[in-house]
Design an enzyme around this catalytic site. Structure first.
Site, PDB file in Angstrom:
ATOM      1  N   ARG A  83       0.838  -1.200   0.000  1.00  0.00           N
ATOM      2  CA  ARG A  83       0.000   0.000   0.000  1.00  0.00           C
ATOM      3  C   ARG A  83       0.877   1.255   0.000  1.00  0.00           C
ATOM      4  O   ARG A  83       1.997   1.246   0.495  1.00  0.00           O
ATOM      5  CB  ARG A  83      -0.921   0.022   1.223  1.00  0.00           C
ATOM      6  CG  ARG A  83      -2.107  -0.923   1.112  1.00  0.00           C
ATOM      7  CD  ARG A  83      -3.025  -0.832   2.321  1.00  0.00           C
ATOM      8  NE  ARG A  83      -2.348  -1.256   3.516  1.00  0.00           N
ATOM      9  CZ  ARG A  83      -1.796  -0.442   4.415  1.00  0.00           C
ATOM     10  NH1 ARG A  83      -1.905   0.862   4.287  1.00  0.00           N
ATOM     11  NH2 ARG A  83      -1.173  -0.927   5.448  1.00  0.00           N
ATOM     12  N   TYR A 211      -1.569  -3.629  -6.731  1.00  0.00           N
ATOM     13  CA  TYR A 211      -1.383  -4.302  -5.439  1.00  0.00           C
ATOM     14  C   TYR A 211      -2.673  -4.294  -4.585  1.00  0.00           C
ATOM     15  O   TYR A 211      -3.357  -3.271  -4.491  1.00  0.00           O
ATOM     16  CB  TYR A 211      -0.240  -3.646  -4.640  1.00  0.00           C
ATOM     17  CG  TYR A 211      -0.200  -4.176  -3.229  1.00  0.00           C
ATOM     18  CD1 TYR A 211       0.302  -5.444  -2.953  1.00  0.00           C
ATOM     19  CD2 TYR A 211      -0.752  -3.446  -2.170  1.00  0.00           C
ATOM     20  CE1 TYR A 211       0.276  -5.964  -1.678  1.00  0.00           C
ATOM     21  CE2 TYR A 211      -0.781  -3.950  -0.879  1.00  0.00           C
ATOM     22  CZ  TYR A 211      -0.267  -5.215  -0.646  1.00  0.00           C
ATOM     23  OH  TYR A 211      -0.306  -5.733   0.627  1.00  0.00           O
ATOM     24  N   LYS A 220      -9.752  -2.357   1.478  1.00  0.00           N
ATOM     25  CA  LYS A 220      -9.481  -1.190   2.327  1.00  0.00           C
ATOM     26  C   LYS A 220     -10.276   0.042   1.879  1.00  0.00           C
ATOM     27  O   LYS A 220     -10.755   0.819   2.706  1.00  0.00           O
ATOM     28  CB  LYS A 220      -7.987  -0.858   2.309  1.00  0.00           C
ATOM     29  CG  LYS A 220      -7.089  -2.018   2.670  1.00  0.00           C
ATOM     30  CD  LYS A 220      -7.339  -2.528   4.062  1.00  0.00           C
ATOM     31  CE  LYS A 220      -6.353  -3.640   4.385  1.00  0.00           C
ATOM     32  NZ  LYS A 220      -6.432  -4.058   5.778  1.00  0.00           N
ATOM     33  N   HIS A 240     -10.634  -2.401  11.278  1.00  0.00           N
ATOM     34  CA  HIS A 240      -9.531  -3.230  10.787  1.00  0.00           C
ATOM     35  C   HIS A 240      -9.301  -4.344  11.817  1.00  0.00           C
ATOM     36  O   HIS A 240      -8.308  -4.309  12.552  1.00  0.00           O
ATOM     37  CB  HIS A 240      -8.286  -2.345  10.626  1.00  0.00           C
ATOM     38  CG  HIS A 240      -7.141  -2.997   9.903  1.00  0.00           C
ATOM     39  ND1 HIS A 240      -5.843  -2.551  10.028  1.00  0.00           N
ATOM     40  CD2 HIS A 240      -7.100  -4.026   9.034  1.00  0.00           C
ATOM     41  CE1 HIS A 240      -5.048  -3.299   9.262  1.00  0.00           C
ATOM     42  NE2 HIS A 240      -5.779  -4.206   8.657  1.00  0.00           N
ATOM     43  N   SER A 262      -1.414  -3.519  10.205  1.00  0.00           N
ATOM     44  CA  SER A 262      -1.043  -4.390   9.091  1.00  0.00           C
ATOM     45  C   SER A 262       0.207  -5.194   9.430  1.00  0.00           C
ATOM     46  O   SER A 262       1.184  -4.657   9.951  1.00  0.00           O
ATOM     47  CB  SER A 262      -0.788  -3.547   7.845  1.00  0.00           C
ATOM     48  OG  SER A 262      -1.947  -2.791   7.548  1.00  0.00           O
ATOM     49  N   CYS A 264       0.638  -7.425  11.730  1.00  0.00           N
ATOM     50  CA  CYS A 264       0.897  -7.522  13.170  1.00  0.00           C
ATOM     51  C   CYS A 264       0.106  -8.655  13.820  1.00  0.00           C
ATOM     52  O   CYS A 264      -0.122  -8.648  15.024  1.00  0.00           O
ATOM     53  CB  CYS A 264       0.612  -6.194  13.858  1.00  0.00           C
ATOM     54  SG  CYS A 264       1.829  -4.933  13.442  1.00  0.00           S
ATOM     55  N   ASP A 291      -9.341  -9.718   8.759  1.00  0.00           N
ATOM     56  CA  ASP A 291      -8.855  -8.364   8.442  1.00  0.00           C
ATOM     57  C   ASP A 291      -9.874  -7.256   8.702  1.00  0.00           C
ATOM     58  O   ASP A 291      -9.492  -6.173   9.102  1.00  0.00           O
ATOM     59  CB  ASP A 291      -8.406  -8.310   6.976  1.00  0.00           C
ATOM     60  CG  ASP A 291      -7.491  -7.137   6.679  1.00  0.00           C
ATOM     61  OD1 ASP A 291      -6.533  -6.921   7.443  1.00  0.00           O
ATOM     62  OD2 ASP A 291      -7.742  -6.413   5.697  1.00  0.00           O
ATOM     63  N   ARG A 380       2.071 -12.200  -0.540  1.00  0.00           N
ATOM     64  CA  ARG A 380       0.735 -12.528  -0.002  1.00  0.00           C
ATOM     65  C   ARG A 380       0.124 -13.726  -0.712  1.00  0.00           C
ATOM     66  O   ARG A 380       0.515 -14.080  -1.823  1.00  0.00           O
ATOM     67  CB  ARG A 380      -0.189 -11.322  -0.217  1.00  0.00           C
ATOM     68  CG  ARG A 380       0.281 -10.048   0.491  1.00  0.00           C
ATOM     69  CD  ARG A 380      -0.630  -9.650   1.598  1.00  0.00           C
ATOM     70  NE  ARG A 380      -0.064  -8.582   2.428  1.00  0.00           N
ATOM     71  CZ  ARG A 380      -0.620  -8.195   3.572  1.00  0.00           C
ATOM     72  NH1 ARG A 380      -1.727  -8.745   3.999  1.00  0.00           N
ATOM     73  NH2 ARG A 380      -0.058  -7.239   4.304  1.00  0.00           N
TER      74      ARG A 380
HETATM   75  N1  LIG Z   1       6.472 -13.192  17.215  1.00  0.00           N
HETATM   76  C1  LIG Z   1       5.227 -13.297  16.753  1.00  0.00           C
HETATM   77  N2  LIG Z   1       4.994 -13.035  15.439  1.00  0.00           N
HETATM   78  C2  LIG Z   1       3.729 -13.144  15.008  1.00  0.00           C
HETATM   79  C3  LIG Z   1       2.659 -13.527  15.859  1.00  0.00           C
HETATM   80  N3  LIG Z   1       1.519 -13.537  15.134  1.00  0.00           N
HETATM   81  C4  LIG Z   1       1.885 -13.172  13.874  1.00  0.00           C
HETATM   82  N4  LIG Z   1       3.211 -12.950  13.783  1.00  0.00           N
HETATM   83  C5  LIG Z   1       3.972 -12.586  12.559  1.00  0.00           C
HETATM   84  O1  LIG Z   1       3.527 -11.320  12.101  1.00  0.00           O
HETATM   85  C6  LIG Z   1       3.500 -11.278  10.669  1.00  0.00           C
HETATM   86  C7  LIG Z   1       2.185 -10.787  10.154  1.00  0.00           C
HETATM   87  O2  LIG Z   1       1.129 -11.489  10.714  1.00  0.00           O
HETATM   88  P1  LIG Z   1      -0.331 -11.552  10.071  1.00  0.00           P
HETATM   89  O3  LIG Z   1      -1.157 -12.393  10.990  1.00  0.00           O
HETATM   90  O4  LIG Z   1      -0.246 -11.988   8.671  1.00  0.00           O
HETATM   91  O5  LIG Z   1      -0.752 -10.011  10.083  1.00  0.00           O
HETATM   92  P2  LIG Z   1      -2.152  -9.282   9.798  1.00  0.00           P
HETATM   93  O6  LIG Z   1      -2.421  -8.454  11.003  1.00  0.00           O
HETATM   94  O7  LIG Z   1      -3.183 -10.282   9.409  1.00  0.00           O
HETATM   95  O8  LIG Z   1      -1.764  -8.327   8.560  1.00  0.00           O
HETATM   96  P3  LIG Z   1      -2.524  -7.573   7.356  1.00  0.00           P
HETATM   97  O9  LIG Z   1      -3.051  -8.626   6.432  1.00  0.00           O
HETATM   98  O10 LIG Z   1      -1.401  -6.786   6.758  1.00  0.00           O
HETATM   99  O11 LIG Z   1      -3.567  -6.663   7.897  1.00  0.00           O
HETATM  100  C8  LIG Z   1       3.819 -12.688  10.184  1.00  0.00           C
HETATM  101  O12 LIG Z   1       5.142 -12.729   9.721  1.00  0.00           O
HETATM  102  C9  LIG Z   1       3.636 -13.532  11.404  1.00  0.00           C
HETATM  103  O13 LIG Z   1       4.446 -14.677  11.387  1.00  0.00           O
HETATM  104  C10 LIG Z   1       2.955 -13.814  17.244  1.00  0.00           C
HETATM  105  O14 LIG Z   1       2.093 -14.143  18.050  1.00  0.00           O
HETATM  106  N5  LIG Z   1       4.258 -13.675  17.625  1.00  0.00           N
HETATM  107  O1  LIG Z   2      -4.830  -4.534   1.973  1.00  0.00           O
HETATM  108  C1  LIG Z   2      -3.638  -4.870   1.983  1.00  0.00           C
HETATM  109  O2  LIG Z   2      -2.847  -4.458   1.144  1.00  0.00           O
HETATM  110  C2  LIG Z   2      -3.190  -5.868   2.982  1.00  0.00           C
HETATM  111  C3  LIG Z   2      -3.637  -5.574   4.346  1.00  0.00           C
HETATM  112  O3  LIG Z   2      -4.494  -6.235   4.914  1.00  0.00           O
HETATM  113  C4  LIG Z   2      -3.062  -4.419   5.035  1.00  0.00           C
HETATM  114  O4  LIG Z   2      -2.159  -3.773   4.502  1.00  0.00           O
HETATM  115  O5  LIG Z   2      -3.506  -4.151   6.172  1.00  0.00           O
HETATM  116 MN   LIG Z   3      -5.071  -5.408   6.892  1.00  0.00          MN
END
Ligand SMILES: Nc1nc2c(ncn2[C@@H]2O[C@H](COP(=O)(O)OP(=O)(O)OP(=O)(O)O)[C@@H](O)[C@H]2O)c(=O)[nH]1
Ligand SMILES: O=C([O-])CC(=O)C(=O)O
Ligand SMILES: [Mn+2]
Length: 596
Positions: A83, A211, A220, A240, A262, A264, A291, A380
């Protein structure tokens, strides 16, 4: 694919309620001058034609059919991998309505800028008209939109991420209203790229990027920026947040919504598999969404939530059989991977997968570790939620699920403990408003920089944060049975720079404590920042936490929090008179008790 020269299919002609849509499509066609127009019905046959076409022109690369049936790799332009917050605008009549949290342009200037870019941009291309529904097709909480795009990759992704095609068009015909999203990949030139929102007109114009968050406009742009603006005036919330169901050994399921910025941890928490002992006892996590969450008070006063999406657009790196087996099973077939690496036998590969070895990097070059990671850090997968082994049957419930707890969380190497509970709703709203997190690869720019990301909505709130927090506070009224609010931090680091908390499946321990708090069954220690569990209140059995880990995960650093609250006070003041006084008061009350 048929080469329709007319602007709408013949069968639309007698459907008077589609007149506004037909007219808009005709206007867009006149501006963008496509060679052909295709109205998407969402059928398997249509998808097969599109995919075959993309395979033929190299947009999609077929992955190993034995290990990953019907799955594809897409390599984006190397400058188009995340983004672009600096190029994302909210165009409201009054600048103050967009707030300091958004880049702003007047609607007239925004349209002029975008229409100039769109002029003639689809020459030689097909224009796809993509009707979609955000949320279960029969839910009163769902909302429809139409995305016009010149990218078949976007069409294929929208088909997975939304309820796309004929049923959505029928709902649009019934309701007469829809969000208008116009998208072109343009020249994929970062200097000719803008993501522009006109919330007062329920309109989105996005140019120059293919993207996810920039181009899949249902996500989003619609479900967060436009929807948050609509939700403010209609009395609901567009957030979110992941949504999960936590089933305990007694067979009760409590639903939790959690906002993390994002990359996290939302996808990971939503698909959590409990540690073995918990599994044996009968604990289970059900996935509703990873999400986005739309919620509103139901007839009984509780907040009811739906996931407006139908698929996951998840972060690949870090996903392994240990960290997130449900995600790995979900993406084992019928998945589009974007910007991952490939093994010698054409299997998708990314850092942290834990098996196999990359041979071709995400750019399509022979892998050489001196060129950086094999998969892009923001690579992704796009996959239907229905493929997820933990997908909840309640995910399709038109009425949504009742929320027992709301969780905010950030990526904080220091200061912030593993978990704490807000004392009441106003305190909880301040906890959300004050959220900080280190930036990630999900957006272009520096990674690892701490910034305020209130309620994980900094990049996504379609209006002034001051008004947004006011809207959140307004739910504290008679007749609304509010969930409890918590804050978590899975990312606290020790002096050696390593994560102190094992995370992933073990996050169940934290969820268990939260639900016990909701039911009045677990203890906590009161501190100025909220109620923290001690290691007696939360189950840490079987974890080998060092003394440093225990102190930092469950402790409260008064001096550090004093400085944090000074910075929170400064942040609130940036919003001037739009910031609700109740949040200033709450911040001051806590700052005072920290000073004692
Ligand atoms: N150390 C640690 N890393 C974590 C944990 N949960 C997730 N991660 C890492 O954080 C990164 C992103 O996690 P996602 O669960 O994909 O993040 P999201 O919040 O769904 O992200 P968006 O799709 O961008 O909104 C990955 O590389 C995970 O491996 C956790 O409990 N501990
Ligand atoms: O929408 C995207 O590009 C992926 C996502 O969930 C974020 O960035 O929070
Ligand atoms: Mn997101």
């Amino acid at each position: 694919m048929n080469n329709l020269s007319q602007t709408a299919p013949a069968e639309n002609a007698g459907r008077s309620k589609l007149a506004a849509l037909n007219e808009w499509v005709a206007q867009v066609a006149a501006l963008t001058q496509p060679d052909a127009i295709h109205w998407c019905d969402g059928s398997d046959a249509e998808n097969a034609t599109l995919v075959a076409q993309m395979e033929a022109d190299g947009t999609l690369i077929r992955l190993n059919e034995q290990t990953h049936p019907r799955s594809w790799l897409h390599r984006s332009h190397p400058d188009d991998v995340a983004r672009v917050e600096h190029l994302t605008f909210v165009c409201t009549t009054a600048q103050d309505d967009a707030g300091p949290n958004n880049h702003w342009m007047s609607p007239a200037d925004g349209h002029a800028k975008m229409d100039e870019l769109f002029a003639g941009c689809m020459k030689g291309r097909t224009m796809y008209v993509v009707p979609y529904c955000m949320g279960p097709i029969d839910s009163p909480l769902s909302r429809c939109g139409v995305e016009i795009t010149d990218s078949p990759y976007v069409v294929a992704n929208m088909r997975i991420m939304t309820r796309m095609g004929a049923p959505a068009l029928a709902r649009i015909e019934r309701e007469g209203t829809f969000v208008r999203g116009l998208h072109s990949i343009g020249e994929l030139d970062p200097n000719r790229r803008f993501i522009m929102h006109f919330p007062e007109e329920l309109t989105i114009k996005s140019y120059g990027s293919g993207y996810g968050g920039n181009a899949l406009l249902g996500k989003k742009c619609h479900a967060l920026r436009i929807a948050s603006h609509q939700a403010k005036s209609e009395g609901w919330l567009a957030e979110h947040m992941l949504i999960l169901g936590l089933e305990n050994p007694q067979g009760e399921t409590h639903y939790v919504a959690a906002a993390f910025p994002s990359a996290c941890g939302k996808t990971n928490l939503a698909m959590l598999i409990p540690p073995e002992g918990y599994r044996k006892d009968g604990w289970k996590v059900w996935t509703i969404g990873d999400d986005i969450c739309w919620m509103r008070p139901g007839a009984d006063g509780r907040l009811y939530a739906i996931n407006p999406e139908a698929g996951f657009f998840g972060v690949a790196p870090g996903t392994s059989i240990n960290s997130n087996p449900n995600a790995l099973k979900t993406v084992s077939h019928d998945t589009i991977f974007t910007n991952v690496a490939m093994t010698a036998d054409n299997q998708p590969w990314w850092e942290g997968l834990g098996e196999g070895k990359p041979v071709i990097d995400w750019r399509g070059n022979d892998y050489d570790s001196s060129n950086g990671p094999a998969a892009h850090p923001n690579s992704r997968f796009t996959v239907s939620a229905s493929q997820c082994p933990s997908y909840s049957p309640r995910a399709e419930d038109a009425q949504g699920v009742p929320i027992s707890a709301i969780v905010f969380g950030g990526r904080r190497a220091s200061l912030v403990p593993l978990v704490f509970e807000a004392r009441d709703w106003t305190h909880g709203v301040l906890v959300g408003a004050a959220m900080g997190s280190e930036t990630t690869a999900a957006a272009t720019g520096a990674v690892g920089v701490m910034r305020r990301d209130p309620m994980a909505m900094k990049p996504f709130c379609g209006y002034n944060f001051g008004d947004y927090f006011g809207h959140w506070l307004s739910f504290d009224r008679e007749g609304v049975k509010l969930p409890k609010i918590f804050h978590v931090n899975w990312f606290r680091k020790g002096d050696d720079g390593k994560f102190l908390w094992p995370g992933f499946g073990d996050n169940l321990r934290v969820l268990e404590w939260m639900i016990k708090r909701v039911k009045g069954e677990a203890g906590a220690q009161e501190t100025p920042i909220g109620n923290l569990p001690t290691t007696d209140d939360i189950n840490v059995e079987g974890l080998s936490l060092s003394e440093e880990a225990k102190a930092k995960l469950f402790g409260f650093d008064r001096t550090g929090w004093r400085a944090e609250f000074d910075s929170i006070g400064e942040f609130l003041r940036e919003y001037g008179p739009r910031m609700p006084q109740a949040l200033h008061d709450e911040q001051q009350r806590i700052a005072q008790s920290l000073a004692e």
